[in-house]
Design an enzyme around this catalytic site. Sequence first.
Site, PDB file in Angstrom:
ATOM      1  N   LYS A  82      11.006  -4.187 -45.962  1.00  0.00           N
ATOM      2  CA  LYS A  82      12.084  -3.777 -46.868  1.00  0.00           C
ATOM      3  C   LYS A  82      11.480  -3.443 -48.220  1.00  0.00           C
ATOM      4  O   LYS A  82      10.373  -3.895 -48.555  1.00  0.00           O
ATOM      5  CB  LYS A  82      13.103  -4.912 -47.029  1.00  0.00           C
ATOM      6  N   GLY A 182      33.599  -4.657 -49.761  1.00  0.00           N
ATOM      7  CA  GLY A 182      32.549  -3.680 -50.039  1.00  0.00           C
ATOM      8  C   GLY A 182      32.881  -2.339 -49.428  1.00  0.00           C
ATOM      9  O   GLY A 182      32.949  -2.207 -48.202  1.00  0.00           O
ATOM     10  N   GLY A 184      31.170   0.689 -49.824  1.00  0.00           N
ATOM     11  CA  GLY A 184      30.103   1.678 -49.908  1.00  0.00           C
ATOM     12  C   GLY A 184      30.199   2.617 -48.727  1.00  0.00           C
ATOM     13  O   GLY A 184      31.250   2.703 -48.070  1.00  0.00           O
ATOM     14  N   VAL A 186      28.969   2.446 -45.713  1.00  0.00           N
ATOM     15  CA  VAL A 186      29.254   1.767 -44.449  1.00  0.00           C
ATOM     16  C   VAL A 186      30.660   1.164 -44.464  1.00  0.00           C
ATOM     17  O   VAL A 186      31.438   1.338 -43.524  1.00  0.00           O
ATOM     18  CB  VAL A 186      28.212   0.666 -44.168  1.00  0.00           C
TER      19      VAL A 186
END
Length: 356
Positions: A82, A182, A184, A186
């Site tokens: 990552k 959330g 975003g 996705v």
Amino acid sequence: MTLNLTEETAPEGYERLVFAQDPETGLQAFICVHSTVLGPAAGGCRMWNYATVDEARMDVLRLAEGMTSKNAMADLALGGGKSVIIGNAQSDKSPALLRAFGRAVQSLDGSYYTAEDVGISPDDMKIVAGETPYAVGLEGGAHGTGDPSPFTAQGVFQCLLVGAEVVFGTSDLSGRRVLVQGLGHVGMSLAEKLHGAGAELIVADINEAALKHAKTAFGATICDPAEIFETEMDIFAPCALGGVLTEATAQKLSAKLVCGAANNQLETPEVADALRARGIRYLPDYVVNAGGIISVAGEIHKAGTSYRTERLDGVAARIRTLVDLSDKTGRTTTAVADDMVADILAKASNTARGAA
């Protein structure tokens, strides 16, 4: 060109931790390779306004380890890695900074592939790719797979249907109160799928424009992020940053099913036990949210769309297997999944030693 690369001492169990700085562009980034036992490490790049360098370091370590598990379970012949860039994605990002990051990725000589994550778009990754062939999630080209977000959302949705059938006796979401935390790329894509399936949507985010869109397009009810765990719901879909499920929030949560796209949703492994004790079914995030990296893996391996389709179909089947094993053994789904990952890695390590 003032890129400075510092090889930090990686914690036990990790292979590499590199801190990249470029004073000219303002780049401060970590690249972490957790494991290459199964293949080159792969995992997205997140740009976030971390309060401290230490906070960014902690995040990249957790995320990289999670990618090893995710890629192992999805059978992608990839290890885990990552990267994180410290900064505000809205105000600090620049083409020069992204190119500097690309040079940092290139310095790892193919041991790590990067792609989009929070704060990084396909257009951003295209700039990074100008400096390294190890940037994927690209639009166009012979093997480009584009934005991985829709595939992540697709996998989460399919797993949520499996979870609903197990918990409620039916995969029909009509009237089910689903809270998506959330919105975003996705989270919004998942919200759209849930709306199409007839769910009663509740959404939480700090982005007012995203909330307005969800309310207008999907008839969603807006929830203050601070009130999430005081809100009545059937299903909780965390799609923001990690660590949202703690010992305290697990005691408050009214949902009977947790299935979302966020990485590292559990603050500690013990939270899985707390959820199970309250009769809440938790579907392990690194299994559920594998759709994006599955898409990216197809690009890395230069495989066709059938590669992605076959493995996406396998995500929900894997969740069903985990749930069945959890019920049979009386252990949490996370414990079962972690053991499966450990077994996959051990077999690969033994094979490699035998061939050496």
